[in-house]
Design a protein around this motif. Structure first.
Motif, PDB file in Angstrom:
ATOM      1  N   LYS A   1       0.849  -1.184   0.000  1.00  0.00           N
ATOM      2  CA  LYS A   1       0.000   0.000   0.000  1.00  0.00           C
ATOM      3  C   LYS A   1       0.889   1.239   0.000  1.00  0.00           C
ATOM      4  CE  LYS A   1      -3.284   2.416   2.795  1.00  0.00           C
ATOM      5  NZ  LYS A   1      -3.807   2.575   4.127  1.00  0.00           N
ATOM      6  N   ASP A   2       0.602   2.178  -0.834  1.00  0.00           N
ATOM      7  CA  ASP A   2       1.376   3.408  -0.934  1.00  0.00           C
ATOM      8  C   ASP A   2       0.915   4.376   0.133  1.00  0.00           C
ATOM      9  OD1 ASP A   2       3.019   5.381  -1.770  1.00  0.00           O
ATOM     10  OD2 ASP A   2       2.317   5.345  -3.852  1.00  0.00           O
ATOM     11  N   ARG A   3       1.813   4.705   1.072  1.00  0.00           N
ATOM     12  CA  ARG A   3       1.440   5.563   2.197  1.00  0.00           C
ATOM     13  C   ARG A   3       1.680   7.031   1.936  1.00  0.00           C
ATOM     14  NH1 ARG A   3       4.684   1.697   5.589  1.00  0.00           N
ATOM     15  NH2 ARG A   3       3.236   0.035   5.971  1.00  0.00           N
ATOM     16  N   GLY A   4       2.361   7.382   0.871  1.00  0.00           N
ATOM     17  CA  GLY A   4       2.647   8.769   0.613  1.00  0.00           C
ATOM     18  C   GLY A   4       3.996   9.216   1.135  1.00  0.00           C
ATOM     19  N   VAL A   5       4.662   8.353   1.924  1.00  0.00           N
ATOM     20  CA  VAL A   5       6.013   8.625   2.400  1.00  0.00           C
ATOM     21  C   VAL A   5       6.772   7.311   2.290  1.00  0.00           C
ATOM     22  CG1 VAL A   5       7.441   9.373   4.351  1.00  0.00           C
ATOM     23  CG2 VAL A   5       5.156  10.310   4.064  1.00  0.00           C
ATOM     24  N   ARG A   6       8.038   7.379   1.883  1.00  0.00           N
ATOM     25  CA  ARG A   6       8.840   6.164   1.803  1.00  0.00           C
ATOM     26  C   ARG A   6      10.283   6.487   2.122  1.00  0.00           C
ATOM     27  NH1 ARG A   6       8.489   5.342  -4.725  1.00  0.00           N
ATOM     28  NH2 ARG A   6       9.971   6.949  -5.301  1.00  0.00           N
ATOM     29  N   VAL A  88      12.908  11.085  13.587  1.00  0.00           N
ATOM     30  CA  VAL A  88      13.164  12.515  13.441  1.00  0.00           C
ATOM     31  C   VAL A  88      14.542  12.713  12.799  1.00  0.00           C
ATOM     32  CG1 VAL A  88      13.541  14.660  14.717  1.00  0.00           C
ATOM     33  CG2 VAL A  88      11.643  13.160  15.332  1.00  0.00           C
ATOM     34  N   ASP A  89      14.626  13.662  11.879  1.00  0.00           N
ATOM     35  CA  ASP A  89      15.836  14.018  11.120  1.00  0.00           C
ATOM     36  C   ASP A  89      16.214  12.996  10.048  1.00  0.00           C
ATOM     37  OD1 ASP A  89      16.171  16.462  12.428  1.00  0.00           O
ATOM     38  OD2 ASP A  89      17.367  15.543  14.015  1.00  0.00           O
ATOM     39  N   GLU A  90      15.383  12.006   9.822  1.00  0.00           N
ATOM     40  CA  GLU A  90      15.659  11.013   8.781  1.00  0.00           C
ATOM     41  C   GLU A  90      15.146  11.513   7.425  1.00  0.00           C
ATOM     42  OE1 GLU A  90      15.332   6.224   8.064  1.00  0.00           O
ATOM     43  OE2 GLU A  90      14.350   7.116   9.797  1.00  0.00           O
ATOM     44  N   ALA A  91      15.925  11.243   6.382  1.00  0.00           N
ATOM     45  CA  ALA A  91      15.507  11.602   5.024  1.00  0.00           C
ATOM     46  C   ALA A  91      14.459  10.602   4.536  1.00  0.00           C
ATOM     47  CB  ALA A  91      16.703  11.610   4.085  1.00  0.00           C
ATOM     48  N   VAL A  92      13.385  11.132   3.963  1.00  0.00           N
ATOM     49  CA  VAL A  92      12.318  10.317   3.385  1.00  0.00           C
ATOM     50  C   VAL A  92      11.890  10.952   2.073  1.00  0.00           C
ATOM     51  CG1 VAL A  92      11.427   9.465   5.598  1.00  0.00           C
ATOM     52  CG2 VAL A  92      10.524  11.591   4.650  1.00  0.00           C
ATOM     53  N   GLU A  93      11.167  10.204   1.290  1.00  0.00           N
ATOM     54  CA  GLU A  93      10.557  10.758   0.088  1.00  0.00           C
ATOM     55  C   GLU A  93       9.061  10.858   0.309  1.00  0.00           C
ATOM     56  OE1 GLU A  93      11.948   8.160  -3.040  1.00  0.00           O
ATOM     57  OE2 GLU A  93      13.495   9.625  -3.510  1.00  0.00           O
ATOM     58  N   VAL A  94       8.483  11.961  -0.145  1.00  0.00           N
ATOM     59  CA  VAL A  94       7.071  12.246   0.058  1.00  0.00           C
ATOM     60  C   VAL A  94       6.377  12.283  -1.292  1.00  0.00           C
ATOM     61  CG1 VAL A  94       5.425  13.927   0.968  1.00  0.00           C
ATOM     62  CG2 VAL A  94       7.623  13.605   2.108  1.00  0.00           C
ATOM     63  N   LEU A  95       5.234  11.607  -1.376  1.00  0.00           N
ATOM     64  CA  LEU A  95       4.454  11.601  -2.607  1.00  0.00           C
ATOM     65  C   LEU A  95       3.885  12.984  -2.860  1.00  0.00           C
ATOM     66  CD1 LEU A  95       3.229  10.016  -4.953  1.00  0.00           C
ATOM     67  CD2 LEU A  95       1.306   9.455  -3.440  1.00  0.00           C
ATOM     68  N   LEU A  96       4.180  13.517  -4.039  1.00  0.00           N
ATOM     69  CA  LEU A  96       3.679  14.827  -4.453  1.00  0.00           C
ATOM     70  C   LEU A  96       2.634  14.605  -5.538  1.00  0.00           C
ATOM     71  CD1 LEU A  96       7.178  16.526  -4.720  1.00  0.00           C
ATOM     72  CD2 LEU A  96       5.568  16.650  -2.801  1.00  0.00           C
ATOM     73  N   THR A 102       2.714  19.708 -13.592  1.00  0.00           N
ATOM     74  CA  THR A 102       3.736  18.718 -13.248  1.00  0.00           C
ATOM     75  C   THR A 102       3.103  17.352 -13.007  1.00  0.00           C
ATOM     76  OG1 THR A 102       3.622  19.164 -10.871  1.00  0.00           O
ATOM     77  CG2 THR A 102       5.263  20.400 -12.115  1.00  0.00           C
ATOM     78  N   PRO A 103       3.830  16.294 -13.386  1.00  0.00           N
ATOM     79  CA  PRO A 103       3.349  14.949 -13.064  1.00  0.00           C
ATOM     80  C   PRO A 103       3.533  14.671 -11.566  1.00  0.00           C
ATOM     81  CG  PRO A 103       5.450  14.845 -14.235  1.00  0.00           C
ATOM     82  CD  PRO A 103       5.065  16.286 -14.161  1.00  0.00           C
ATOM     83  N   SER A 104       2.901  13.638 -11.075  1.00  0.00           N
ATOM     84  CA  SER A 104       3.128  13.252  -9.684  1.00  0.00           C
ATOM     85  C   SER A 104       4.577  12.810  -9.536  1.00  0.00           C
ATOM     86  CB  SER A 104       2.173  12.129  -9.271  1.00  0.00           C
ATOM     87  OG  SER A 104       2.451  10.954 -10.006  1.00  0.00           O
ATOM     88  N   GLY A 105       5.041  12.774  -8.310  1.00  0.00           N
ATOM     89  CA  GLY A 105       6.422  12.361  -8.094  1.00  0.00           C
ATOM     90  C   GLY A 105       6.726  12.210  -6.625  1.00  0.00           C
ATOM     91  N   TRP A 106       7.987  11.992  -6.336  1.00  0.00           N
ATOM     92  CA  TRP A 106       8.468  11.804  -4.972  1.00  0.00           C
ATOM     93  C   TRP A 106       9.531  12.838  -4.690  1.00  0.00           C
ATOM     94  CZ3 TRP A 106       6.294   8.353  -1.658  1.00  0.00           C
ATOM     95  CH2 TRP A 106       5.410   7.424  -2.220  1.00  0.00           C
ATOM     96  N   GLY A 107       9.323  13.674  -3.661  1.00  0.00           N
ATOM     97  CA  GLY A 107      10.261  14.726  -3.304  1.00  0.00           C
ATOM     98  C   GLY A 107      10.997  14.393  -2.019  1.00  0.00           C
TER      99      GLY A 107
END
Length: 137
Positions: A1-6, A88-96, A102-107
């Motif tokens: 399941k895509d949570r919007g953060v990875r 906290v302070d960990e790098a993650v990618e967020v679903l945009l 712009t197309p959807s993506g991960w920032g």
């Protein structure tokens, strides 16, 4: 399941791996340029030589283009984030989500605070147009 953060996964595929699995229409994620920290939804169209990949973007929002192989990566495996537990302070990618331009993506973002099942994500100030987000796990 895509949570919007990875979890962060900046592993672009090299030319040999592309040759072994790539075919027209393969879903991929694409950076607009080498220093970009956002990966946009697209699909593989063709492989040109050893280091160039022709891609099209989600819903043809942007023109089809040829990009360096290092600016293209595969989608994460299904279930790759089942053990998702950023700190906290960990790098993650967020679903945009996609917009009209712009197309959807991960920032790329950083977890600033966690409250219950909510993550407060901040983006690098050099990333134009990206506001801090609150994302539910």
């Amino acid at each position: 399941k895509d949570r919007g953060v990875r979890f962060l996964d900046l592993w672009p595929w090299g030319p040999l791996v592309w040759c072994l699995m790539a075919f027209h229409g393969t879903p991929v994620e694409v950076r607009k340029h080498q220093k970009s920290t956002t990966w946009y939804s697209g699909e593989l169209i063709d492989i040109n030589g050893e280091d160039n990949i022709k891609v099209r973007f989600e819903d043809d929002i942007w023109d089809t283009r040829e990009v360096p192989a290092s600016s293209v990566r595969r989608l994460p495996e299904e279930g790759a984030n089942d053990d998702f537990d950023p700190q906290v302070d960990e790098a993650v990618e967020v679903l945009l989500p996609a917009t009209e331009s712009t197309p959807s993506g991960w920032g790329l973002g950083t977890v600033k605070t966690i409250k219950n099942s909510f993550f407060f994500i901040t983006f690098d100030p050099t990333q134009k147009g990206k506001q801090d987000l609150i994302v539910e796990q």
